[in-house]
Design a protein around this motif. Structure first.
Motif, PDB file in Angstrom:
ATOM      1  N   LEU A   1       0.879  -1.169   0.000  1.00  0.00           N
ATOM      2  CA  LEU A   1       0.000   0.000   0.000  1.00  0.00           C
ATOM      3  C   LEU A   1       0.910   1.209   0.000  1.00  0.00           C
ATOM      4  O   LEU A   1       1.638   1.444   0.975  1.00  0.00           O
ATOM      5  CB  LEU A   1      -0.918   0.032   1.223  1.00  0.00           C
ATOM      6  N   ASP A   2       0.912   1.941  -1.089  1.00  0.00           N
ATOM      7  CA  ASP A   2       1.773   3.118  -1.228  1.00  0.00           C
ATOM      8  C   ASP A   2       3.233   2.788  -0.918  1.00  0.00           C
ATOM      9  O   ASP A   2       3.951   3.546  -0.284  1.00  0.00           O
ATOM     10  CB  ASP A   2       1.290   4.261  -0.329  1.00  0.00           C
ATOM     11  N   GLY A   3       3.661   1.587  -1.344  1.00  0.00           N
ATOM     12  CA  GLY A   3       5.046   1.174  -1.190  1.00  0.00           C
ATOM     13  C   GLY A   3       5.397   0.535   0.143  1.00  0.00           C
ATOM     14  O   GLY A   3       6.537   0.156   0.358  1.00  0.00           O
ATOM     15  N   ARG A   4       4.433   0.388   1.018  1.00  0.00           N
ATOM     16  CA  ARG A   4       4.681  -0.244   2.321  1.00  0.00           C
ATOM     17  C   ARG A   4       3.944  -1.572   2.396  1.00  0.00           C
ATOM     18  O   ARG A   4       2.779  -1.667   1.976  1.00  0.00           O
ATOM     19  CB  ARG A   4       4.206   0.662   3.445  1.00  0.00           C
ATOM     20  N   PRO A   5       4.573  -2.601   2.956  1.00  0.00           N
ATOM     21  CA  PRO A   5       3.929  -3.914   3.023  1.00  0.00           C
ATOM     22  C   PRO A   5       2.761  -3.952   4.004  1.00  0.00           C
ATOM     23  O   PRO A   5       2.819  -3.354   5.075  1.00  0.00           O
ATOM     24  CB  PRO A   5       5.058  -4.842   3.488  1.00  0.00           C
ATOM     25  N   VAL A   6       1.707  -4.634   3.591  1.00  0.00           N
ATOM     26  CA  VAL A   6       0.541  -4.873   4.440  1.00  0.00           C
ATOM     27  C   VAL A   6       0.332  -6.381   4.486  1.00  0.00           C
ATOM     28  O   VAL A   6       0.092  -7.007   3.448  1.00  0.00           O
ATOM     29  CB  VAL A   6      -0.730  -4.185   3.884  1.00  0.00           C
ATOM     30  N   PRO A   7       0.423  -6.995   5.656  1.00  0.00           N
ATOM     31  CA  PRO A   7       0.232  -8.448   5.746  1.00  0.00           C
ATOM     32  C   PRO A   7      -1.237  -8.824   5.553  1.00  0.00           C
ATOM     33  O   PRO A   7      -2.139  -8.032   5.845  1.00  0.00           O
ATOM     34  CB  PRO A   7       0.700  -8.773   7.163  1.00  0.00           C
ATOM     35  N   PHE A   8      -1.440 -10.018   5.060  1.00  0.00           N
ATOM     36  CA  PHE A   8      -2.801 -10.533   4.924  1.00  0.00           C
ATOM     37  C   PHE A   8      -2.792 -12.049   5.091  1.00  0.00           C
ATOM     38  O   PHE A   8      -1.748 -12.681   5.010  1.00  0.00           O
ATOM     39  CB  PHE A   8      -3.421 -10.152   3.575  1.00  0.00           C
ATOM     40  N   VAL A   9      -3.960 -12.601   5.330  1.00  0.00           N
ATOM     41  CA  VAL A   9      -4.111 -14.048   5.386  1.00  0.00           C
ATOM     42  C   VAL A   9      -4.867 -14.478   4.140  1.00  0.00           C
ATOM     43  O   VAL A   9      -5.660 -13.706   3.592  1.00  0.00           O
ATOM     44  CB  VAL A   9      -4.843 -14.513   6.668  1.00  0.00           C
ATOM     45  N   PRO A  10      -4.620 -15.693   3.651  1.00  0.00           N
ATOM     46  CA  PRO A  10      -5.307 -16.151   2.435  1.00  0.00           C
ATOM     47  C   PRO A  10      -6.823 -16.020   2.557  1.00  0.00           C
ATOM     48  O   PRO A  10      -7.409 -16.317   3.596  1.00  0.00           O
ATOM     49  CB  PRO A  10      -4.887 -17.623   2.334  1.00  0.00           C
ATOM     50  N   GLY A  11      -7.438 -15.497   1.497  1.00  0.00           N
ATOM     51  CA  GLY A  11      -8.880 -15.316   1.451  1.00  0.00           C
ATOM     52  C   GLY A  11      -9.341 -13.941   1.907  1.00  0.00           C
ATOM     53  O   GLY A  11     -10.516 -13.609   1.769  1.00  0.00           O
ATOM     54  N   GLN A  12      -8.430 -13.138   2.429  1.00  0.00           N
ATOM     55  CA  GLN A  12      -8.780 -11.806   2.909  1.00  0.00           C
ATOM     56  C   GLN A  12      -8.815 -10.819   1.746  1.00  0.00           C
ATOM     57  O   GLN A  12      -8.039 -10.918   0.808  1.00  0.00           O
ATOM     58  CB  GLN A  12      -7.717 -11.350   3.919  1.00  0.00           C
ATOM     59  N   THR A  13      -9.725  -9.855   1.813  1.00  0.00           N
ATOM     60  CA  THR A  13      -9.741  -8.789   0.818  1.00  0.00           C
ATOM     61  C   THR A  13      -8.725  -7.725   1.226  1.00  0.00           C
ATOM     62  O   THR A  13      -8.256  -7.684   2.368  1.00  0.00           O
ATOM     63  CB  THR A  13     -11.132  -8.140   0.707  1.00  0.00           C
ATOM     64  N   VAL A  14      -8.421  -6.836   0.291  1.00  0.00           N
ATOM     65  CA  VAL A  14      -7.528  -5.721   0.578  1.00  0.00           C
ATOM     66  C   VAL A  14      -8.094  -4.889   1.724  1.00  0.00           C
ATOM     67  O   VAL A  14      -7.384  -4.530   2.665  1.00  0.00           O
ATOM     68  CB  VAL A  14      -7.311  -4.860  -0.684  1.00  0.00           C
TER      69      VAL A  14
END
Length: 88
Positions: free
Chosen positions: A8-21
């Protein structure tokens, strides 16, 4: 940072599989990532089901994508935007 993430704007955002942005952003502590064009008011998830336009982001160069509908995947490039269609 280990695990899956998108930018997001060059910074990492963690997520889990199946999650939306949008879900990943909220889970990561972001309540807003768009501002209204005229008054600059912050916006983020409102309805969470793709009916409203509060959670708009630019995804891989394509503006006006609903963050609540875009599935988070590795190497996805997400940018905040002002109003509709203008990157911040």
């Amino acid at each position: 940072m280990s695990g899956s993430s998108f930018d997001l704007d060059g910074r990492p955002v963690p997520f889990v599989p199946g999650q939306t942005v949008g879900a990943a952003l909220v889970a990561h502590g972001r309540a807003a990532w768009r501002s209204t064009r005229r008054e600059g008011r912050p916006r983020g998830i409102f309805c969470g089901i793709g009916v409203c336009y509060d959670c708009l982001v630019t995804v891989n160069g394509v503006p006006n994508q609903r963050a609540c509908q875009v599935l988070a995947i590795e190497r996805l490039g997400v940018r905040t935007q002002e109003g509709t269609g203008h990157d911040l």
